[in-house]
Design a protein around this motif. Structure first.
Motif, short mmCIF file in Angstrom:
data_model
loop_
_atom_site.label_atom_id
_atom_site.label_comp_id
_atom_site.label_asym_id
_atom_site.label_seq_id
_atom_site.Cartn_x
_atom_site.Cartn_y
_atom_site.Cartn_z
N ILE A 170 -7.68 1.95 10.85
CA ILE A 170 -7.84 0.55 11.25
C ILE A 170 -7.92 0.46 12.77
N PRO A 171 -8.89 -0.28 13.32
CA PRO A 171 -8.96 -0.42 14.80
C PRO A 171 -7.70 -1.05 15.35
N SER A 172 -7.30 -0.58 16.49
CA SER A 172 -6.05 -1.04 17.10
C SER A 172 -6.12 -2.51 17.50
N VAL A 173 -7.32 -3.04 17.72
CA VAL A 173 -7.42 -4.44 18.13
C VAL A 173 -7.04 -5.38 17.00
N LEU A 174 -7.08 -4.89 15.77
CA LEU A 174 -6.73 -5.71 14.62
C LEU A 174 -5.26 -5.63 14.25
N ILE A 175 -4.51 -4.81 14.94
CA ILE A 175 -3.10 -4.59 14.61
C ILE A 175 -2.23 -5.21 15.71
N GLN A 176 -1.24 -5.94 15.28
CA GLN A 176 -0.29 -6.51 16.24
C GLN A 176 0.56 -5.41 16.86
N PRO A 177 0.95 -5.56 18.10
CA PRO A 177 1.77 -4.53 18.75
C PRO A 177 3.10 -4.27 18.06
N THR A 178 3.65 -5.28 17.41
CA THR A 178 4.95 -5.12 16.75
C THR A 178 4.85 -4.47 15.37
N TRP A 179 3.63 -4.28 14.87
CA TRP A 179 3.45 -3.69 13.55
C TRP A 179 3.48 -2.18 13.64
N THR A 180 4.43 -1.59 12.97
CA THR A 180 4.57 -0.14 12.99
C THR A 180 3.77 0.51 11.86
N LEU A 181 3.68 1.82 11.90
CA LEU A 181 2.98 2.55 10.86
C LEU A 181 3.66 2.38 9.51
N GLU A 182 4.99 2.37 9.51
CA GLU A 182 5.74 2.21 8.27
C GLU A 182 5.49 0.82 7.64
N LEU A 183 5.39 -0.20 8.51
CA LEU A 183 5.16 -1.55 8.00
C LEU A 183 3.79 -1.66 7.35
N LEU A 184 2.76 -1.15 8.02
CA LEU A 184 1.41 -1.23 7.46
C LEU A 184 1.28 -0.39 6.19
N THR A 185 1.96 0.74 6.16
CA THR A 185 1.92 1.57 4.96
C THR A 185 2.61 0.88 3.79
N SER A 186 3.70 0.18 4.07
CA SER A 186 4.41 -0.54 3.01
C SER A 186 3.54 -1.67 2.45
N LEU A 187 2.72 -2.28 3.28
CA LEU A 187 1.85 -3.34 2.78
C LEU A 187 0.85 -2.80 1.77
N VAL A 188 0.33 -1.61 2.03
CA VAL A 188 -0.56 -0.97 1.07
C VAL A 188 0.20 -0.59 -0.20
N ALA A 189 1.44 -0.16 -0.04
CA ALA A 189 2.25 0.21 -1.20
C ALA A 189 2.53 -1.00 -2.09
N TYR A 190 2.70 -2.18 -1.49
CA TYR A 190 2.91 -3.39 -2.29
C TYR A 190 1.71 -3.66 -3.21
N VAL A 191 0.54 -3.39 -2.70
CA VAL A 191 -0.67 -3.60 -3.51
C VAL A 191 -0.66 -2.68 -4.72
N PHE A 192 -0.31 -1.43 -4.52
CA PHE A 192 -0.29 -0.47 -5.63
C PHE A 192 0.84 -0.79 -6.62
N LEU A 193 1.98 -1.25 -6.11
CA LEU A 193 3.06 -1.64 -7.01
C LEU A 193 2.66 -2.84 -7.85
N PHE A 194 2.00 -3.80 -7.24
CA PHE A 194 1.53 -4.97 -7.99
C PHE A 194 0.53 -4.56 -9.07
N ALA A 195 -0.43 -3.71 -8.71
CA ALA A 195 -1.43 -3.27 -9.69
C ALA A 195 -0.78 -2.44 -10.79
N GLY A 196 0.21 -1.61 -10.45
CA GLY A 196 0.84 -0.76 -11.45
C GLY A 196 1.61 -1.53 -12.50
N CYS A 197 2.40 -2.52 -12.07
CA CYS A 197 3.21 -3.26 -13.02
C CYS A 197 2.44 -4.37 -13.73
N THR A 198 1.24 -4.69 -13.26
CA THR A 198 0.47 -5.78 -13.85
C THR A 198 -0.60 -5.29 -14.81
#
Length: 255
Positions: free
Chosen positions: A224-252
């Motif tokens: 993801i280009p850095s201009v689209l990421i807020q300075p306070t957003w860490t790698l762990e935070l962005l990775t967890s957002l992707v994980a939420y998508v997979f958890l939603f798809a898995g249980c649904t």
């Protein structure tokens, strides 16, 4: 006798429908009755066109093809059909037969369009089903693990994981949103257990969704280009957002 009739313009019934002119009786046209003296301009009652007034008859009322009756092509859009119908209704308003003919053609076009769309949907489902039946065995086995729940369930679970994502973004931690991810994992496993009635299966699918989502997030976030990421957003935070998508798809959608 003639002088008596000329002095009295109201004729008795035997002479109804006749007019005195130069001492002779002249028969009037059908449906005309003159009741005025000869020195005045006669005012006669006449039949009007069917439906009222001077409205002309719709010239294409007997045309069988509804498109030709409305004066449009067979590939006309829905907006063109409505425009033609409204234009003709305004032009021939007040004539009952005209209005009935225009509305009948309009309704027939709408019904034909509805049946065509319905048939197209049925054909798409049949084609998709045929493709699945002709697919390799491993594809069939993979599809057998997928189901489409009711829309209410999809919306509720989507709202839950969206709330977890917003919570993680608005409450960043140094070590990442570990607490929110743990809650999401437990919610995913609960939904799976409620559906499968198997704790082992629910645990495997839930943990598998989290692991796959975390791996995919770790690979996608650096792209993801850095201009689209807020300075306070860490790698762990962005990775967890992707994980939420997979958890939603898995249980649904998995079973």
């Amino acid at each position: 006798m003639i002088s008596l009739l000329a002095s009295n313009p109201v004729l008795p019934s035997p002479f109804l429908g006749y007019k005195l002119s130069s001492g002779n009786f002249k028969r009037l046209a059908p449906n005309r009755v003159c009741l005025a003296p000869r020195n005045f301009k006669a005012k006669c009652t006449m039949d009007t066109s069917y439906g009222g007034g001077n409205v002309s008859k719709f010239p294409r009322s007997s045309v069988w093809d509804p498109y030709k009756r409305l004066g449009i092509s067979t590939d006309a859009s829905e907006e063109e059909v409505w425009s033609a119908r409204n234009f003709l209704l305004d032009q021939y308003a007040g004539h009952e037969r005209n209005v009935e003919s225009i509305e009948a053609a309009f309704e027939k076009i709408l019904m034909t369009s509805f049946l065509k769309r319905k048939k197209t949907k049925i054909n798409l489902k049949s084609r998709l089903k045929k493709k699945v039946e002709e697919s390799p065995p491993w594809v069939k086995n993979l599809i057998s693990f997928v189901e489409l729940p009711p829309n209410v369930i999809i919306i509720r679970r989507l709202f839950l994981f969206a709330f977890m994502a917003c919570w993680s973004v608005n409450s960043p931690a140094e070590g990442g949103p570990a607490f929110q991810v743990a809650l999401s994992l437990m919610a995913c496993m609960y939904f799976l257990y409620d559906k499968t009635k198997s704790l082992a299966r629910a645990s495997i699918i839930g943990l598998g969704s989290l692991v796959v989502g975390w791996i995919c997030g770790s690979c996608l976030v650096p792209m993801i280009p850095s201009v689209l990421i807020q300075p306070t957003w860490t790698l762990e935070l962005l990775t967890s957002l992707v994980a939420y998508v997979f958890l939603f798809a898995g249980c649904t959608f998995l079973k």
